[in-house]
Design an enzyme around this catalytic site. Structure first.
Site, PDB file in Angstrom:
ATOM      1  N   VAL A  17      53.440  37.009  38.159  1.00 38.21           N
ATOM      2  CA  VAL A  17      52.656  38.249  38.146  1.00 38.21           C
ATOM      3  C   VAL A  17      51.241  38.038  37.597  1.00 38.21           C
ATOM      4  O   VAL A  17      50.955  37.044  36.934  1.00 38.21           O
ATOM      5  CB  VAL A  17      53.355  39.360  37.326  1.00 38.21           C
ATOM      6  CG1 VAL A  17      54.663  39.760  37.966  1.00 38.21           C
ATOM      7  CG2 VAL A  17      53.570  38.933  35.877  1.00 38.21           C
ATOM      8  N   CYS A  18      50.365  39.021  37.889  1.00 40.68           N
ATOM      9  CA  CYS A  18      49.009  39.029  37.352  1.00 40.68           C
ATOM     10  C   CYS A  18      49.079  39.408  35.876  1.00 40.68           C
ATOM     11  O   CYS A  18      49.861  40.298  35.534  1.00 40.68           O
ATOM     12  CB  CYS A  18      48.134  40.063  38.069  1.00 40.68           C
ATOM     13  SG  CYS A  18      47.945  39.718  39.826  1.00 40.68           S
ATOM     14  N   PRO A  19      48.288  38.848  35.008  1.00 34.78           N
ATOM     15  CA  PRO A  19      47.293  37.811  35.290  1.00 34.78           C
ATOM     16  C   PRO A  19      47.786  36.400  35.003  1.00 34.78           C
ATOM     17  O   PRO A  19      46.989  35.479  34.948  1.00 34.78           O
ATOM     18  CB  PRO A  19      46.165  38.181  34.310  1.00 34.78           C
ATOM     19  CG  PRO A  19      46.903  38.677  33.099  1.00 34.78           C
ATOM     20  CD  PRO A  19      48.201  39.273  33.589  1.00 34.78           C
ATOM     21  N   ILE A  20      49.120  36.257  34.818  1.00 33.89           N
ATOM     22  CA  ILE A  20      49.648  34.929  34.489  1.00 33.89           C
ATOM     23  C   ILE A  20      49.341  33.950  35.626  1.00 33.89           C
ATOM     24  O   ILE A  20      49.018  32.777  35.399  1.00 33.89           O
ATOM     25  CB  ILE A  20      51.179  34.985  34.238  1.00 33.89           C
ATOM     26  CG1 ILE A  20      51.522  36.059  33.176  1.00 33.89           C
ATOM     27  CG2 ILE A  20      51.727  33.627  33.800  1.00 33.89           C
ATOM     28  CD1 ILE A  20      50.932  35.825  31.810  1.00 33.89           C
TER      29      ILE A  20
END
Lengths: 79, 326
Positions: A17-20
């Site tokens: 997922v964002c921002p990972i």
């Protein structure tokens, strides 16, 4: 798209997922030399909306984009 | 925090203030940001922080003064981004104001006048930012702060259509926009723009992948420009959507859009002329939104024409771009 660019490294960010996903891409790019190419796989939706913008803003170049089934494959050249 | 500024009480009190001859004119206070608290003799002192930005040096100094003068050692961030020193005894006003002045910090203002502008981070450091909202807020504060108006006049600056500064509920609000233009030659048909557009204004052609752009859906956020790997989408011009007549409070009103793509350098003119119009047409105690309802939007737009013509009329749309659908 013309002929394919050869990637020096590859990172599958599908399901991340964002921002990972961006942070992971950034860390991977940090390990490469300037001019080298990283292949990224990103999900449709939010990841493809956000990650390319951030990559560009960090000074890297997106050389190729391929739309595949439910995800995207990008070739990013380290800036 | 209640907003009972001591307006129209027309009383003068004599107090013992060391080093002064002991006169505090409550009428003078209304021009300053001294807000009566529930507690006897205690006031909140609202500082003037345009755009909610402070240098750390100043913040340290303000903090020392707040510690010295607040009877409860507390500050509050006002809803309009300014720091308020709470629980200040009115007998300390002179001293506190003098000490604030020494560190270059002014006191804000309440009452029927142009208030301290608010702003988001803007393009200086926010990736979404399209306009330099902080610079604009500073400019408006320097030029217009405290100008008399029939009622309070709140301005704000948002750097993008996310509109964190809430231009839609402001007397006069400016929201950053960018007009995108597309260059077919450079386009590789990668389809990222159609994915990046959250408004469904860009559809990718099923065969070529090139964009089909629907101008009616575009809100000028610039996501297509930011996402495009080949600089095929470019910024044609940046500017502000101008909104007028919004307010919150007991009877909220939504503002109306009166101009698109007003360039930075026309913002002072827009405010100057709008305040002029408001002062000529507004009744005492009437917010500009209600003046517009009473006098008519057309009357205002006619008056503003010399300024707004440097932008685009509010109903303007960007021409359709990209490849044809079939």
């Amino acid at each position: 798209m013309t002929e394919e660019t050869k990637a020096n490294a590859s990172l599958d960010l599908r399901g991340v997922v964002c921002p990972i996903n961006f942070v992971k891409a950034k860390l991977k790019l940090d390990m490469l030399e300037t001019g080298e190419v990283l292949e990224l796989m990103l999900d449709s939706g939010e990841p493809i909306q956000n990650v390319p913008k951030s990559i560009k803003e960090e000074g890297h170049k997106i050389l190729e984009v391929k739309k595949l089934d439910g995800y995207f494959s990008l070739k990013v050249q380290k800036g | 925090m209640t907003d009972h500024f001591i307006e129209d009480k027309s009383n003068k009190v004599t107090v013992d203030v060391e080093g002064h001859d002991g006169k505090v004119d409550f009428n003078d206070l209304k021009t300053g940001g001294f807000i009566k608290q529930r507690q006897k003799d205690l006031f909140a002192v609202r500082l003037r922080c345009p755009g909610g930005r402070l240098s750390t040096d100043k913040l340290v100094e303000i903090s020392k003064l707040a510690h010295k003068y607040s009877k409860k050692s507390v500050v509050h961030f006002s809803f309009r981004q300014s720091l308020e020193i709470l629980y200040v005894d009115y007998k300390d006003f002179h001293e506190l104001v003098a000490e604030l002045k020494k560190i270059g910090q002014e006191v804000a203002s309440c009452g029927p006048r142009v208030r301290v502008p608010t702003a988001c981070g803007g393009c200086e450091y926010n990736p979404n930012g399209l306009t330099d909202t902080q610079a604009m807020a500073k400019m408006v504060d320097e030029k217009f702060f405290g100008t008399r108006t029939p009622h309070k006049f709140k301005t704000c600056f948002s750097g993008c259509p996310i509109d964190c500064a809430r231009t839609k509920e402001m007397d006069y609000g400016f929201q950053g926009v960018v007009e995108p233009v597309w260059d077919e030659e450079a386009c590789t048909g990668c389809t990222i723009c159609s994915e990046a557009c959250k408004e469904d204004a860009i559809e990718a052609h099923p065969v070529s992948g090139k964009p089909i752009f629907d101008p009616m859906k575009c809100i000028y956020c610039g996501d297509c420009i930011r996402a495009c790997p080949t600089e095929t989408w470019k910024a044609k011009r940046y500017g502000h959507i101008v909104r007028i007549g919004g307010k919150h409070g007991r009877h909220p009103m939504e503002s109306v859009e009166v101009c698109k793509f007003l360039p930075d350098e026309k913002v002072p003119d827009a405010i100057h002329k709008t305040v002029e119009w408001y002062n000529a047409n507004g009744k005492r105690g009437e917010r500009i939104g209600n003046t517009l309802k009473r006098v008519g939007l057309t009357h205002y737009l006619d008056y503003m024409e010399p300024v707004f013509k440097s932008g685009s009329p509010a109903d303007w749309v960007v021409p359709a771009q990209g490849v044809k659908k079939d």
